[in-house]
Enzyme design. Sequence first.
Site, PDB file in Angstrom:
ATOM      1  N   SER A  89     -12.945  13.233   1.768  1.00 19.06           N
ATOM      2  CA  SER A  89     -13.831  12.073   1.878  1.00 19.06           C
ATOM      3  C   SER A  89     -15.265  12.573   1.739  1.00 19.06           C
ATOM      4  CB  SER A  89     -13.653  11.445   3.272  1.00 19.06           C
ATOM      5  OG  SER A  89     -14.687  10.520   3.554  1.00 19.06           O
TER       6      SER A  89
ATOM      7  N   TYR B  13     -12.550  11.785  12.502  1.00 13.38           N
ATOM      8  CA  TYR B  13     -12.392  11.654  11.045  1.00 13.38           C
ATOM      9  C   TYR B  13     -13.230  12.705  10.323  1.00 13.38           C
ATOM     10  CZ  TYR B  13     -11.970   9.120   6.566  1.00 13.38           C
ATOM     11  OH  TYR B  13     -11.708   8.756   5.266  1.00 13.38           O
TER      12      TYR B  13
HETATM   13  P1  NAD Z   1      -4.944   2.721   3.407  1.00 14.70           P
HETATM   14  O1  NAD Z   1      -4.971   2.319   4.833  1.00 14.70           O
HETATM   15  O2  NAD Z   1      -5.017   1.711   2.339  1.00 14.70           O
HETATM   16  O3  NAD Z   1      -3.650   3.603   3.124  1.00 14.70           O
HETATM   17  C1  NAD Z   1      -3.230   4.586   4.001  1.00 14.70           C
HETATM   18  C2  NAD Z   1      -1.805   4.943   3.666  1.00 14.70           C
HETATM   19  O4  NAD Z   1      -1.380   5.927   4.616  1.00 14.70           O
HETATM   20  C3  NAD Z   1      -0.835   3.794   3.762  1.00 14.70           C
HETATM   21  O5  NAD Z   1       0.160   3.940   2.765  1.00 14.70           O
HETATM   22  C4  NAD Z   1      -0.223   3.972   5.165  1.00 14.70           C
HETATM   23  O6  NAD Z   1       1.065   3.402   5.286  1.00 14.70           O
HETATM   24  C5  NAD Z   1      -0.165   5.479   5.209  1.00 14.70           C
HETATM   25  N1  NAD Z   1      -0.104   6.024   6.557  1.00 14.70           N
HETATM   26  C6  NAD Z   1      -0.875   5.769   7.634  1.00 14.70           C
HETATM   27  N2  NAD Z   1      -0.458   6.466   8.695  1.00 14.70           N
HETATM   28  C7  NAD Z   1       0.596   7.208   8.267  1.00 14.70           C
HETATM   29  C8  NAD Z   1       1.482   8.117   8.907  1.00 14.70           C
HETATM   30  N3  NAD Z   1       1.360   8.423  10.216  1.00 14.70           N
HETATM   31  N4  NAD Z   1       2.486   8.667   8.178  1.00 14.70           N
HETATM   32  C9  NAD Z   1       2.639   8.349   6.866  1.00 14.70           C
HETATM   33  N5  NAD Z   1       1.838   7.490   6.218  1.00 14.70           N
HETATM   34  C10 NAD Z   1       0.844   6.915   6.923  1.00 14.70           C
HETATM   35  O7  NAD Z   1      -6.126   3.795   3.297  1.00 14.70           O
HETATM   36  P2  NAD Z   1      -6.955   4.333   2.044  1.00 14.70           P
HETATM   37  O8  NAD Z   1      -8.323   3.797   2.144  1.00 14.70           O
HETATM   38  O9  NAD Z   1      -6.193   4.193   0.780  1.00 14.70           O
HETATM   39  O10 NAD Z   1      -7.054   5.857   2.454  1.00 14.70           O
HETATM   40  C11 NAD Z   1      -6.290   6.872   1.863  1.00 14.70           C
HETATM   41  C12 NAD Z   1      -6.975   8.197   2.094  1.00 14.70           C
HETATM   42  O11 NAD Z   1      -8.261   8.188   1.473  1.00 14.70           O
HETATM   43  C13 NAD Z   1      -7.223   8.519   3.574  1.00 14.70           C
HETATM   44  O12 NAD Z   1      -7.001   9.886   3.807  1.00 14.70           O
HETATM   45  C14 NAD Z   1      -8.692   8.189   3.755  1.00 14.70           C
HETATM   46  O13 NAD Z   1      -9.265   8.917   4.782  1.00 14.70           O
HETATM   47  C15 NAD Z   1      -9.228   8.586   2.396  1.00 14.70           C
HETATM   48  N6  NAD Z   1     -10.513   7.973   2.082  1.00 14.70           N
HETATM   49  C16 NAD Z   1     -10.632   6.621   1.971  1.00 14.70           C
HETATM   50  C17 NAD Z   1     -11.866   6.082   1.643  1.00 14.70           C
HETATM   51  C18 NAD Z   1     -12.065   4.616   1.485  1.00 14.70           C
HETATM   52  O14 NAD Z   1     -13.217   4.193   1.342  1.00 14.70           O
HETATM   53  N7  NAD Z   1     -11.028   3.815   1.463  1.00 14.70           N
HETATM   54  C19 NAD Z   1     -12.970   6.917   1.467  1.00 14.70           C
HETATM   55  C20 NAD Z   1     -12.809   8.287   1.594  1.00 14.70           C
HETATM   56  C21 NAD Z   1     -11.566   8.805   1.899  1.00 14.70           C
END
Ligand code: NAD
Length: 260
Positions: A142, A155
Amino acid sequence: MLKGKAAVFTGSTSGIGLGIARALGAQGSNIMLNGFGEPKAIEALKDELRAQYDVEIDYSGADKSRPGEVSELVEQCVARFGSVDIVVNNAGIQHTAPVEEFAMEKWEQIIAINLSSAFYSMKAALPHMRRSGWGRIVNIASAHGLVASATKSAYVAAKHGLVGLTKVVALETARSLITCNAICPGWVLTPLVQKQIDDAAARGKISNEEAKTRLLGEKQPSLEFATPEQIGAAAVFLCSPAADQIRGTSLSVDGGWTAQ
Ligand code: NAD
C-alpha cells in the site's frame, strides 16, 4: 503469456484481488481463488471466470489469519493444478483508531492477515517454485507501506513490514528465475475503502460524494481513484519476462500520493 501457470490469489473474492485474478486469467493463468463470500456468489464467480478466460478455476475458503490454512491453500493449488507458479498476497483488512484506543485483538488480526500470512504463503510456495525453477510473488502492500497516516498503526506497521519482507525474499531468490515484488496502491474504490468513506460521511454528516472528494483531496494528488484493473495490469507486468530483473521493488500505483 501465462498459459498453464498456476496462481494463488489471497483475498480474491472482491476488490483488488479479483481485479488481479482477472488480469492474470486473461493471460491464461489458472486461478486459485480465496476469500470470504456467499457460497452461491463464489460458485457464480468461478463459472464466470472459467467462461470468460477459458482457464481452470478452484476456490479455497482458507482464513488468512490462520497459518495452517494459508499453507493448505498453497498445497491445494499444487494438488489441483500440479504447481504453484504465482502467488499474489493480497488479502487485507483495515481498522482505524489512535494507538491508545486501538483494540489489541484488532492489532493482532491485522498483523496476522496483512503481514504474517504473506510469510506463511511464501514459505509454503517457495520450495515448489525452486523445484520448478520459476516463480513470481506479488505482494499487495500500500502507499501505507511507504508512508504513514494517523490512526492506522497496525495497517501501516503491517504494510511497511510487507515491503521489508518482499525485499528479503527478493534477495534470497535473486539467483533464480523467482522474483518477489510489491505493489503499493493508493486509494482504490473497493469495499474496504467504501467502508472508510461511509464512516467519514456519517462522522462528518456529509454526503458520500463529498466524503470521497475529501478522501482523495487529502492524499491523492490526481484526485482520481486507481482501479483494480490498473493494479491487475501492474501485476501482469511483474509476471512478464520484461520484469525478470525487477526484484524487491515497490511499484506505486497511487496517483502521486507518495511523490509528495
Ligand atoms: P476488499 O475488502 O475489497 O477485499 C479483501 C479481500 O480479502 C476479500 O476477498 C475478503 O474476502 C478477503 N479477506 C479478508 N479477510 C480475509 C481472511 N482472514 N482470509 C482470507 N481472505 C480474507 O479489499 P481491497 O481494497 O481489494 O484490498 C485488497 C488489498 O489491497 C489489501 O491488502 C489492502 O490493504 C490493499 N490496498 C487497498 C487499497 C484500497 O484503496 N482499496 C489501497 C492500498 C492497498
